[in-house]
Design a protein around this motif. Structure first.
Motif, PDB file in Angstrom:
ATOM      1  N   GLY A 189       0.765  -1.241   0.000  1.00 53.02           N
ATOM      2  CA  GLY A 189       0.000   0.000   0.000  1.00 53.02           C
ATOM      3  C   GLY A 189       0.793   1.286   0.000  1.00 53.02           C
ATOM      4  N   THR A 190       2.143   1.198  -0.035  1.00 55.10           N
ATOM      5  CA  THR A 190       2.931   2.423   0.019  1.00 55.10           C
ATOM      6  C   THR A 190       4.243   2.255  -0.730  1.00 55.10           C
ATOM      7  N   ASN A 191       4.782   3.380  -1.209  1.00 61.02           N
ATOM      8  CA  ASN A 191       6.068   3.372  -1.903  1.00 61.02           C
ATOM      9  C   ASN A 191       7.219   3.815  -1.008  1.00 61.02           C
ATOM     10  N   ILE A 192       6.976   3.993   0.278  1.00 60.26           N
ATOM     11  CA  ILE A 192       8.022   4.493   1.175  1.00 60.26           C
ATOM     12  C   ILE A 192       9.252   3.586   1.132  1.00 60.26           C
ATOM     13  N   PRO A 193      10.454   4.152   1.010  1.00 61.01           N
ATOM     14  CA  PRO A 193      11.662   3.323   1.003  1.00 61.01           C
ATOM     15  C   PRO A 193      11.802   2.516   2.298  1.00 61.01           C
ATOM     16  N   ILE A 194      12.172   1.250   2.149  1.00 55.09           N
ATOM     17  CA  ILE A 194      12.343   0.358   3.302  1.00 55.09           C
ATOM     18  C   ILE A 194      13.739  -0.243   3.256  1.00 55.09           C
ATOM     19  N   LEU A 195      14.490  -0.051   4.339  1.00 52.14           N
ATOM     20  CA  LEU A 195      15.812  -0.657   4.472  1.00 52.14           C
ATOM     21  C   LEU A 195      15.713  -1.740   5.549  1.00 52.14           C
ATOM     22  N   MET A 196      15.933  -2.992   5.147  1.00 52.15           N
ATOM     23  CA  MET A 196      15.835  -4.111   6.086  1.00 52.15           C
ATOM     24  C   MET A 196      17.136  -4.245   6.877  1.00 52.15           C
ATOM     25  N   LEU A 197      16.979  -4.578   8.155  1.00 53.04           N
ATOM     26  CA  LEU A 197      18.109  -4.713   9.074  1.00 53.04           C
ATOM     27  C   LEU A 197      17.999  -6.067   9.751  1.00 53.04           C
ATOM     28  N   THR A 198      19.045  -6.903   9.611  1.00 55.65           N
ATOM     29  CA  THR A 198      18.931  -8.252  10.148  1.00 55.65           C
ATOM     30  C   THR A 198      20.286  -8.859  10.458  1.00 55.65           C
ATOM     31  N   ALA A 199      20.258  -9.893  11.284  1.00 54.77           N
ATOM     32  CA  ALA A 199      21.474 -10.642  11.582  1.00 54.77           C
ATOM     33  C   ALA A 199      21.685 -11.745  10.560  1.00 54.77           C
ATOM     34  N   LEU A 200      20.708 -11.997   9.723  1.00 55.04           N
ATOM     35  CA  LEU A 200      20.835 -13.042   8.715  1.00 55.04           C
ATOM     36  C   LEU A 200      21.702 -12.541   7.583  1.00 55.04           C
ATOM     37  N   GLY A 201      22.637 -13.384   7.112  1.00 58.63           N
ATOM     38  CA  GLY A 201      23.583 -12.911   6.120  1.00 58.63           C
ATOM     39  C   GLY A 201      23.625 -13.685   4.826  1.00 58.63           C
ATOM     40  N   GLU A 202      22.923 -14.814   4.706  1.00 63.15           N
ATOM     41  CA  GLU A 202      22.997 -15.601   3.499  1.00 63.15           C
ATOM     42  C   GLU A 202      22.329 -14.869   2.345  1.00 63.15           C
ATOM     43  N   GLU A 203      22.821 -15.127   1.116  1.00 63.41           N
ATOM     44  CA  GLU A 203      22.274 -14.442  -0.058  1.00 63.41           C
ATOM     45  C   GLU A 203      20.794 -14.713  -0.214  1.00 63.41           C
ATOM     46  N   ILE A 204      20.330 -15.927   0.096  1.00 57.01           N
ATOM     47  CA  ILE A 204      18.911 -16.255  -0.067  1.00 57.01           C
ATOM     48  C   ILE A 204      18.051 -15.323   0.753  1.00 57.01           C
ATOM     49  N   ASP A 205      18.537 -14.914   1.938  1.00 58.26           N
ATOM     50  CA  ASP A 205      17.772 -14.008   2.789  1.00 58.26           C
ATOM     51  C   ASP A 205      17.743 -12.602   2.215  1.00 58.26           C
ATOM     52  N   ARG A 206      18.866 -12.151   1.671  1.00 62.34           N
ATOM     53  CA  ARG A 206      18.910 -10.819   1.070  1.00 62.34           C
ATOM     54  C   ARG A 206      17.980 -10.750  -0.132  1.00 62.34           C
ATOM     55  N   ILE A 207      18.033 -11.784  -0.980  1.00 64.08           N
ATOM     56  CA  ILE A 207      17.206 -11.792  -2.179  1.00 64.08           C
ATOM     57  C   ILE A 207      15.729 -11.858  -1.812  1.00 64.08           C
ATOM     58  N   PHE A 208      15.381 -12.648  -0.781  1.00 66.32           N
ATOM     59  CA  PHE A 208      13.989 -12.731  -0.358  1.00 66.32           C
ATOM     60  C   PHE A 208      13.505 -11.375   0.122  1.00 66.32           C
ATOM     61  N   GLY A 209      14.365 -10.647   0.833  1.00 62.03           N
ATOM     62  CA  GLY A 209      13.995  -9.313   1.280  1.00 62.03           C
ATOM     63  C   GLY A 209      13.703  -8.392   0.111  1.00 62.03           C
ATOM     64  N   LEU A 210      14.517  -8.468  -0.938  1.00 63.21           N
ATOM     65  CA  LEU A 210      14.279  -7.656  -2.129  1.00 63.21           C
ATOM     66  C   LEU A 210      13.002  -8.068  -2.835  1.00 63.21           C
ATOM     67  N   GLU A 211      12.756  -9.370  -2.906  1.00 58.89           N
ATOM     68  CA  GLU A 211      11.596  -9.859  -3.631  1.00 58.89           C
ATOM     69  C   GLU A 211      10.282  -9.434  -2.994  1.00 58.89           C
ATOM     70  N   ILE A 212      10.265  -9.247  -1.683  1.00 56.18           N
ATOM     71  CA  ILE A 212       9.023  -8.837  -1.043  1.00 56.18           C
ATOM     72  C   ILE A 212       8.897  -7.322  -0.970  1.00 56.18           C
ATOM     73  N   GLY A 213       9.878  -6.599  -1.508  1.00 59.38           N
ATOM     74  CA  GLY A 213       9.709  -5.164  -1.640  1.00 59.38           C
ATOM     75  C   GLY A 213      10.683  -4.275  -0.905  1.00 59.38           C
ATOM     76  N   ALA A 214      11.680  -4.836  -0.227  1.00 60.51           N
ATOM     77  CA  ALA A 214      12.671  -3.988   0.441  1.00 60.51           C
ATOM     78  C   ALA A 214      13.516  -3.265  -0.604  1.00 60.51           C
ATOM     79  N   ASP A 215      13.960  -2.053  -0.275  1.00 61.69           N
ATOM     80  CA  ASP A 215      14.791  -1.280  -1.195  1.00 61.69           C
ATOM     81  C   ASP A 215      16.281  -1.529  -0.971  1.00 61.69           C
ATOM     82  N   ASP A 216      16.638  -1.902   0.239  1.00 62.66           N
ATOM     83  CA  ASP A 216      18.034  -2.211   0.541  1.00 62.66           C
ATOM     84  C   ASP A 216      18.046  -3.140   1.745  1.00 62.66           C
TER      85      ASP A 216
END
Length: 255
Positions: A91-118
């Motif tokens: 419902g919004t275009n607000i930039p979202i930067l995800m912050l996490t202790a998870l470091g594997e590429e699969i987690d980063r890509i999943f974050g991007l796929e659901i709409g995170a900007d960084d």
């Protein structure tokens, strides 16, 4: 103990709001020490900061203020950050930067796929996080030399408004996009009929900040296709050029 934590969060919010600053940032983080460090760093860099420790507190903050960017932790009490990101992006275009202790590429890509900007993984430096936030904020603010390119762009019934940064479908319904999705689509519309390499797209949109250039750009392109193509598995408007990049085949007109 919880009462003390709530009091501490309230004290921090009061402190961070007291200065005269510009961009308003919402930090959704349940670790009060990390939130304090981030808040102090961003406040020192001229930003207004508010802290929420859960999705519920975030919802309340969003009802009370308009924010320019959200720093969102993945591991939160109650609704986790990934679900929150998915819900926000619907419902919004607000930039979202995800912050996490998870470091594997699969987690980063999943974050991007659901709409995170960084996507930034812990441990991180405050300097790096500030730089990434500034980059995202720059992408959502048009520089003066871009104002002569402010006309709405139309293709196949769709419309893209560079000033309001809005995408509307042929029925004129607004379609939510992330910062990078919008910037990529804008680059494609302004270069219709021309093959754009991933490196060119990266230079235009900074779309590779959250991971490897090729994979990051591909993820954002995939998400654009899901929104503008009749069949994202057989794209017509946004095609892949083998060993070249991507080409936008639609006829684009200024309105």
């Amino acid at each position: 103990m919880q009462a003390a934590a709530n009091a501490s969060r309230s004290d921090l919010n009061a402190k961070f709001k007291s200065a005269r600053q510009d961009s308003r940032i919402l930090i959704v983080e349940d670790d009060i020490e990390i939130a304090r460090m981030l808040g102090e760093t961003l406040t020192d860099n001229g930003m207004i900061v508010e802290i929420a420790e859960s999705g519920v507190q975030m919802n309340a903050a969003l009802r009370n203020h308009k924010f320019d960017l959200i720093v969102l932790d993945v591991m939160l009490p109650g609704e986790n950050g990934l679900n929150i990101c998915r819900r926000l992006r619907a419902g919004t275009n607000i930039p979202i930067l995800m912050l996490t202790a998870l470091g594997e590429e699969i987690d980063r890509i999943f974050g991007l796929e659901i709409g995170a900007d960084d996507y930034v993984t812990k441990p991180f430096s405050a300097r790096e996080l500030t730089a990434r936030i500034r980059a995202l904020l720059r992408r959502t603010t048009y520089a003066p030399d871009e104002r002569d390119r402010s006309k709405v762009l139309r293709f196949n019934g769709w419309s893209l408004d560079p000033i309001r940064r809005q995408l509307h479908d042929p029925s004129n319904a607004r379609v939510a996009t992330t910062t990078h999705e919008f910037d990529l689509l804008l680059a494609f519309c302004r270069n219709a009929g021309r093959v754009l390499s991933r490196e060119e797209l990266l230079s235009v949109t900074h779309a590779g900040l959250a991971g490897p250039i090729e994979r990051s750009v591909d993820v954002h392109v995939s998400r654009i296709r899901q929104k503008i193509e009749k069949d994202a598995r057989d794209p017509v408007l946004l095609r892949t050029v083998r060993l070249g990049g991507y080409i936008f085949t639609a006829t684009v007109e200024e309105a």
